[in-house]
Design an enzyme around this catalytic site. Sequence first.
Site, PDB file in Angstrom:
ATOM      1  N   SER A 139       0.857  -1.194   0.000  1.00 26.43           N
ATOM      2  CA  SER A 139       0.000   0.000   0.000  1.00 26.43           C
ATOM      3  C   SER A 139       0.881   1.228   0.000  1.00 26.43           C
ATOM      4  O   SER A 139       2.021   1.187   0.492  1.00 26.43           O
ATOM      5  CB  SER A 139      -0.898   0.023   1.244  1.00 26.43           C
ATOM      6  OG  SER A 139      -1.554   1.271   1.390  1.00 26.43           O
ATOM      7  N   TYR A 152      -1.611  -0.865  10.173  1.00 24.80           N
ATOM      8  CA  TYR A 152      -1.694  -1.132   8.733  1.00 24.80           C
ATOM      9  C   TYR A 152      -0.455  -0.614   8.015  1.00 24.80           C
ATOM     10  O   TYR A 152       0.155  -1.318   7.194  1.00 24.80           O
ATOM     11  CB  TYR A 152      -2.951  -0.464   8.174  1.00 24.80           C
ATOM     12  CG  TYR A 152      -3.204  -0.730   6.715  1.00 24.80           C
ATOM     13  CD1 TYR A 152      -3.792  -1.930   6.299  1.00 24.80           C
ATOM     14  CD2 TYR A 152      -2.875   0.205   5.744  1.00 24.80           C
ATOM     15  CE1 TYR A 152      -4.041  -2.181   4.956  1.00 24.80           C
ATOM     16  CE2 TYR A 152      -3.121  -0.035   4.400  1.00 24.80           C
ATOM     17  CZ  TYR A 152      -3.704  -1.225   4.015  1.00 24.80           C
ATOM     18  OH  TYR A 152      -3.943  -1.462   2.683  1.00 24.80           O
ATOM     19  N   LYS A 156       2.406  -2.817   5.900  1.00 27.83           N
ATOM     20  CA  LYS A 156       2.623  -2.638   4.465  1.00 27.83           C
ATOM     21  C   LYS A 156       4.046  -2.168   4.157  1.00 27.83           C
ATOM     22  O   LYS A 156       4.596  -2.490   3.098  1.00 27.83           O
ATOM     23  CB  LYS A 156       1.592  -1.674   3.893  1.00 27.83           C
ATOM     24  CG  LYS A 156       0.161  -2.201   3.967  1.00 27.83           C
ATOM     25  CD  LYS A 156      -0.006  -3.537   3.258  1.00 27.83           C
ATOM     26  CE  LYS A 156      -1.457  -3.978   3.184  1.00 27.83           C
ATOM     27  NZ  LYS A 156      -1.620  -5.258   2.447  1.00 27.83           N
TER      28      LYS A 156
END
Length: 263
Positions: A139, A152, A156
Site C-alpha cells: 500500500s 496497517y 505494508k
Amino acid sequence: MNRFQGKSVIVTGAGSGIGRAAAIAFAEEGARVICADLTDGAEATAAAIGSAARAIRMDAGSEEDVIRTVELAISAHGGLDVMFANAGISGGMANLFDTDVALITEVLRVNLIGPFLAIKHAAPRIAERGGGAIVLTASVAGLRSGAGSPAYSASKAGVINLAQLSAQQLTGSGVRVNALLPGLTETGMTAPVFDHARAVGKIDRVGRLNPLGRGAQPEELARVALFLASDDASYVNGQALAADGGLSSSHPVTRQEFGRTAA
C-alpha cells in the site's frame, strides 16, 4: 491478450475487491486460477470464472492453509507459475496510542506474515517450472505516514521490504518478486468510506487529495497486478509500484498534534 495461457495462478483475497478482479482477469487471459479467501467469496469468484477456477477457504496468515493452497494448485493444475499474495485486513483507524498489542499482532500476522508464507511456499514451486512471478499487495501507506493507521502502515512497509529482500534471495531461481502499492480503492475494506460518501452526496470528494481527484476501482489495480505477473514485466524485480493516482508523490495530510484530538 493471452499472457497467461496455460499458466497456474493463485490469488489470495480473491473473494472481493482487487483479488476478485485480478482472479477474473487472470482467467480471461488464459490462466487456471486458485481463488483463495477466508470467506465464501472464494466460491463466488470461482463460480463467476467457471471451469478454469478452483476455490479454497484459507487464512493467509496460517502456514498450514498456505501450504494447502499451494498443494491444490499443484494437484489441480500441475504446478504453479504465479502467486498474487493479495489478502489483507485494515485493522481500523486507531491511532498509535489506541493500538493495542492484540490488534497490531493480528494485522501483522495477516498482512506481513501472510506474504512471507506465500513467498516461502510458492517460490520453490514456481522455480520448479523455470520461473515466474510473485506479486505482493502492499500500500502507499507503507511508504510514509498519512495514508493509514499505525498497524496497517507498519505491516505494508514490511511488505515492501519483503519484496525487495526476496528478489535478492531468489537470485538465480527465475522468480521475480514485486509489490503493488494501491492508493484508495473501492473494495470491501474501504466500502464504508465510499458508501457514506455516496449517501451524503459527496462521492466527488473521495480521493480528492491525489492529482487524479478520485478513488480507484479494483479492475484498475488488477491490471497493474497482471502486468507485474506477466512477461511484460520480465525485467521488473524487487520493485514497489504505486498505483495511487499520484497520491504518493506528496502524501498531503493534516497533522495530528501530540495530546490533541482532531476536530
